[in-house]
Each structure stands twice: as C-alpha cells, then as structure tokens.
Scaffold this motif. Structure first.
Motif, PDB file in Angstrom:
ATOM      1  N   VAL A  20       0.833  -1.208   0.000  1.00  0.00           N
ATOM      2  CA  VAL A  20       0.000   0.000   0.000  1.00  0.00           C
ATOM      3  C   VAL A  20       0.870   1.261   0.000  1.00  0.00           C
ATOM      4  N   GLN A  21       2.023   1.170  -0.590  1.00  0.00           N
ATOM      5  CA  GLN A  21       2.893   2.353  -0.692  1.00  0.00           C
ATOM      6  C   GLN A  21       2.404   3.191  -1.871  1.00  0.00           C
ATOM      7  N   ASP A  22       1.547   4.152  -1.570  1.00  0.00           N
ATOM      8  CA  ASP A  22       0.832   4.883  -2.624  1.00  0.00           C
ATOM      9  C   ASP A  22       0.874   6.397  -2.440  1.00  0.00           C
ATOM     10  N   GLN A  23       1.713   6.898  -1.552  1.00  0.00           N
ATOM     11  CA  GLN A  23       1.701   8.325  -1.250  1.00  0.00           C
ATOM     12  C   GLN A  23       3.100   8.921  -1.260  1.00  0.00           C
ATOM     13  N   GLY A  24       3.113  10.253  -1.234  1.00  0.00           N
ATOM     14  CA  GLY A  24       4.352  10.971  -1.044  1.00  0.00           C
ATOM     15  C   GLY A  24       4.444  11.483   0.383  1.00  0.00           C
ATOM     16  N   PHE A  25       5.439  12.318   0.638  1.00  0.00           N
ATOM     17  CA  PHE A  25       5.588  12.877   1.984  1.00  0.00           C
ATOM     18  C   PHE A  25       4.443  13.829   2.317  1.00  0.00           C
ATOM     19  N   THR A  26       4.010  14.602   1.309  1.00  0.00           N
ATOM     20  CA  THR A  26       2.914  15.554   1.491  1.00  0.00           C
ATOM     21  C   THR A  26       1.921  15.386   0.352  1.00  0.00           C
ATOM     22  N   ARG A  27       0.750  15.987   0.497  1.00  0.00           N
ATOM     23  CA  ARG A  27      -0.339  15.736  -0.449  1.00  0.00           C
ATOM     24  C   ARG A  27      -0.171  16.389  -1.820  1.00  0.00           C
ATOM     25  N   PRO A  28       0.310  17.649  -1.939  1.00  0.00           N
ATOM     26  CA  PRO A  28       0.374  18.275  -3.272  1.00  0.00           C
ATOM     27  C   PRO A  28       1.236  17.472  -4.248  1.00  0.00           C
ATOM     28  N   THR A  29       0.688  17.180  -5.420  1.00  0.00           N
ATOM     29  CA  THR A  29       1.417  16.409  -6.433  1.00  0.00           C
ATOM     30  C   THR A  29       1.603  17.169  -7.738  1.00  0.00           C
ATOM     31  N   VAL A  30       0.897  18.289  -7.906  1.00  0.00           N
ATOM     32  CA  VAL A  30       0.992  19.064  -9.146  1.00  0.00           C
ATOM     33  C   VAL A  30       1.313  20.509  -8.803  1.00  0.00           C
ATOM     34  N   LEU A  31       2.327  21.067  -9.455  1.00  0.00           N
ATOM     35  CA  LEU A  31       2.689  22.480  -9.296  1.00  0.00           C
ATOM     36  C   LEU A  31       2.684  23.138 -10.664  1.00  0.00           C
ATOM     37  N   ILE A  32       1.940  24.244 -10.781  1.00  0.00           N
ATOM     38  CA  ILE A  32       1.896  25.013 -12.020  1.00  0.00           C
ATOM     39  C   ILE A  32       2.428  26.405 -11.727  1.00  0.00           C
ATOM     40  N   LEU A  33       3.581  26.739 -12.301  1.00  0.00           N
ATOM     41  CA  LEU A  33       4.195  28.055 -12.120  1.00  0.00           C
ATOM     42  C   LEU A  33       3.767  28.977 -13.251  1.00  0.00           C
ATOM     43  N   LEU A  34       3.329  30.191 -12.894  1.00  0.00           N
ATOM     44  CA  LEU A  34       2.775  31.132 -13.865  1.00  0.00           C
ATOM     45  C   LEU A  34       3.276  32.541 -13.554  1.00  0.00           C
ATOM     46  N   PRO A  35       3.298  33.436 -14.537  1.00  0.00           N
ATOM     47  CA  PRO A  35       3.828  34.774 -14.283  1.00  0.00           C
ATOM     48  C   PRO A  35       2.851  35.733 -13.622  1.00  0.00           C
ATOM     49  N   PHE A  36       1.545  35.663 -13.972  1.00  0.00           N
ATOM     50  CA  PHE A  36       0.587  36.651 -13.482  1.00  0.00           C
ATOM     51  C   PHE A  36      -0.701  35.979 -13.009  1.00  0.00           C
ATOM     52  N   LYS A  75      -8.010  48.485 -20.389  1.00  0.00           N
ATOM     53  CA  LYS A  75      -7.784  49.294 -21.589  1.00  0.00           C
ATOM     54  C   LYS A  75      -7.235  48.472 -22.749  1.00  0.00           C
ATOM     55  N   LEU A  76      -6.612  47.326 -22.437  1.00  0.00           N
ATOM     56  CA  LEU A  76      -6.056  46.503 -23.519  1.00  0.00           C
ATOM     57  C   LEU A  76      -7.155  45.801 -24.305  1.00  0.00           C
ATOM     58  N   THR A  77      -8.131  45.240 -23.602  1.00  0.00           N
ATOM     59  CA  THR A  77      -9.189  44.505 -24.292  1.00  0.00           C
ATOM     60  C   THR A  77     -10.299  45.418 -24.806  1.00  0.00           C
ATOM     61  N   SER A  78     -10.409  46.613 -24.222  1.00  0.00           N
ATOM     62  CA  SER A  78     -11.457  47.539 -24.653  1.00  0.00           C
ATOM     63  C   SER A  78     -11.011  48.452 -25.792  1.00  0.00           C
ATOM     64  N   ALA A  79      -9.709  48.477 -26.074  1.00  0.00           N
ATOM     65  CA  ALA A  79      -9.195  49.353 -27.131  1.00  0.00           C
ATOM     66  C   ALA A  79      -9.569  48.810 -28.507  1.00  0.00           C
ATOM     67  N   GLU A  80      -9.495  49.667 -29.487  1.00  0.00           N
ATOM     68  CA  GLU A  80      -9.753  49.260 -30.865  1.00  0.00           C
ATOM     69  C   GLU A  80      -8.755  48.193 -31.290  1.00  0.00           C
ATOM     70  N   PRO A  81      -9.193  47.177 -32.022  1.00  0.00           N
ATOM     71  CA  PRO A  81      -8.259  46.140 -32.497  1.00  0.00           C
ATOM     72  C   PRO A  81      -7.104  46.761 -33.265  1.00  0.00           C
ATOM     73  N   GLU A  90      -2.624  39.635 -25.034  1.00  0.00           N
ATOM     74  CA  GLU A  90      -2.811  38.302 -24.483  1.00  0.00           C
ATOM     75  C   GLU A  90      -2.031  38.127 -23.176  1.00  0.00           C
ATOM     76  N   THR A  91      -0.850  38.734 -23.085  1.00  0.00           N
ATOM     77  CA  THR A  91       0.001  38.583 -21.903  1.00  0.00           C
ATOM     78  C   THR A  91      -0.435  39.471 -20.746  1.00  0.00           C
ATOM     79  N   PHE A  92      -0.808  40.710 -21.037  1.00  0.00           N
ATOM     80  CA  PHE A  92      -1.006  41.689 -19.969  1.00  0.00           C
ATOM     81  C   PHE A  92      -2.464  42.080 -19.722  1.00  0.00           C
ATOM     82  N   LYS A  93      -3.395  41.439 -20.360  1.00  0.00           N
ATOM     83  CA  LYS A  93      -4.802  41.749 -20.074  1.00  0.00           C
ATOM     84  C   LYS A  93      -5.179  41.224 -18.688  1.00  0.00           C
ATOM     85  N   GLY A  94      -6.135  41.877 -18.064  1.00  0.00           N
ATOM     86  CA  GLY A  94      -6.596  41.420 -16.760  1.00  0.00           C
ATOM     87  C   GLY A  94      -5.650  41.778 -15.631  1.00  0.00           C
TER      88      GLY A  94
END
Length: 321
Positions: A20-36, A75-81, A90-94
C-alpha cells in the motif's frame, strides 16, 4: 489511495496489507508556475471546464482576487483592435499581479480553491509568491512530493526575476524537514530513497527558446524516462526596410566572465560611439533582458553627467536628467 484505504479498513489488524505504498511525503502532487494572476485565471477556467458536475468552493473569492476590481475597465481589451500588439494584449490583459499562490483541493464532488497547501492536490503560483511563502515559513516541504511540474509562459518569466524560478527549483522534491503527520508505511519507496526528481514529469512551455530555459532543460530535468524538446518552426521574420542589423563581437574566453565582459564592452566601446552621434544619442532604445544587467546599466547611466535618459521597467518608470 481510496481503494487501499478500503483494503486496510477491511483487513485483519494483525496482518495488514503490505503493498500500500501509494503516497508521497505531502499531499500536493501538481505544481503550475505562472507569471501573473491572469494566467492563473486561465488555468482555473481550463481545469473547471473539465470537472463538470463538481461544485467549486470559494469560486466568487477567486474571481474577485484574480480578476480586475469591480468597475475597472481593461484598456487593452477595450481598445480598438490593432491599438496594441496581439501578444501584448494576451500577456497583460486582466490582473497582472505577480505575487500569488493558491492551493486547489480536488475530490470526487468538489474543487476547493484556497485550500491549505498541505491539504491540497494542486498548487497554482508565481515564482515570487512561492519564494515569499518558503522564506516566511522557512521550509518548502509541500514541494517534496510534486509528481508533475508545469512552468507555463517561461518567456514571460524570463522577463521577470529569473532568480525566483531558480529558487523554487532548488526546493523541488527535497526530503521534508518535518513529518507533517505522514504515514511512512504508505510512502512510495523512491521518495524514501530521495529519487523523486527522477520520477517527476516536468513540462516547460515557452514561445521561444532562451538560455535560461535551455539551462533548466539540461541541468534540472532528470526523469529516468528521458526528455524531449518540441519546437514549432516559424517562417523567417522579414526585417523592415531601413532597419540594418549589426552584430557586435567582443572577446571573452570564459563563459563565467561573459556578463562582465559584455558590460565593459558596452560602456567603453558601444555607448561612447552612440553618444557621439547627434541622431543616435537622442533616438536609441537600449533593451536589457536581464534584471541584473539592467541594474548595472541603470546605475552606469545615473553616474553620467549631463546625460538625459528615460527608464522603463516592471519596477519603475521614471525620467532622469
């Protein structure tokens, strides 16, 4: 793990199951690193779109903290195309705050946002957010059992402080400093043997290759199944008329001296020639991709008497005379 829990509950207390060796030391198994935070919002929507029928706890709080404040117009998404480049939008909206970390707990019926790190399954975070958390708590044990690491938008992360990414990587899959109520009889053997980095799956996503990405690929990825680089070929970019590329060579024997040699050549050879030209001295943009090189160049300009320049960075926008 749930099936093994049932087996243990039904087994004879004197002869419990051993496989029954089915675990790690701690529960989190997925890490997603993101800029913003806006990137975390995109991942949240992607994850919840594949968990239909499950209740999302603390969703309103997440949308409030990771979206724009009520009444604020982007202002990025509301501006004229065409007003802003599409990749810039795409990078700096929101919400572009780069200090965040959030635990996500996933069960059969619910997706719980803002779960405690040691009770969650997935962590969405920026390198800066994780570093501040690790330095504050003086340990990063919740990264000890990460089985899947995803670093998205690495091209954007290289334009931030890359040292934060390196700091997080230095704490990946290390033996924990505390037990955290772990049942050591159920820990997978490769965790106990310190071999977790060789079983972790790492996915690095970038719009283009960089020295930082290549160094991480060569030195940090150790999965025993191997590794592969997938590159999308783009059509050659045509240089507009009137733009003449000029590549400058400088001598450097050791790669360790490259940064100092480049700075010395820039300040003693390239910059003086620019300043001598009436046109170039008033119509030149200097792009510095590294934050450390940027500080050196900035300090050099501040020491120059009679030189006017403007500084634009993610930390400061100022005009110096």
């Amino acid at each position: 793990m749930l099936k093994n829990n049932e087996r243990i509950a039904k087994a004879d207390p004197d002869t419990p199951p051993e496989d029954v060796q089915d675990q790690g030391f701690t529960r989190p198994t997925v890490l997603i690193l993101l800029p913003f935070r806006n990137s975390a919002m995109d991942w949240f929507r992607a994850i919840t779109s594949h968990t239909t029928g499950q209740q999302v706890e603390n969703q309103a709080r997440f949308l409030s903290e990771y979206g724009l404040p009520e009444g604020v117009v982007d202002k990025l998404t509301s501006a004229e195309p065409g007003t802003y480049p599409s990749d810039h939008v795409e990078t700096f909206k929101g919400n572009v705050d780069d200090n965040f970390r959030i635990g996500v707990k996933m069960t059969r019926k619910t997706v719980k946002m803002f779960s405690e790190f040691y009770q969650c399954d997935l962590i969405l975070a920026s390198p800066l957010g994780l570093r501040r958390s690790i330095e504050k708590e003086k340990n990063g044990d919740y990264l000890s059992s990460i089985e899947m690491l995803i670093i998205d938008q690495m091209d954007v992360l290289t334009m931030q402080n890359w040292e934060h990414v390196k700091f997080v990587m230095s704490h990946m899959n290390k033996l924990p400093k505390e037990s955290h109520d772990t049942d050591f009889s159920r820990i997978k053997p490769w965790y106990l043997d310190g071999l977790a980095p060789y079983f972790r799956q790492s996915i690095l996503i970038s719009s283009f290759d960089t020295p930082e990405l290549r160094a991480m690929y060569n030195n940090e990825l150790k999965n025993l199944a191997g590794k592969v680089r997938i590159e999308k070929r783009w059509a050659p970019v045509e240089i507009p008329d009137g733009v003449k590329p000029n590549f400058v060579h400088f001598d450097c024997v050791s790669p360790q001296d490259e940064a100092d040699k480049r700075f010395h050549h820039f300040t003693t050879q390239l910059l003086p020639s620019i300043m001598k030209s009436a046109v170039q001295s008033t119509n030149t943009v200097i792009f510095v991709p590294s934050s450390y090189d940027f500080i050196r160049v900035h300090n050099h300009f501040r020491k120059q008497v009679g030189v006017a320049f403007a500084v634009l960075s993610e930390w400061v926008v100022s005009l110096h005379a």
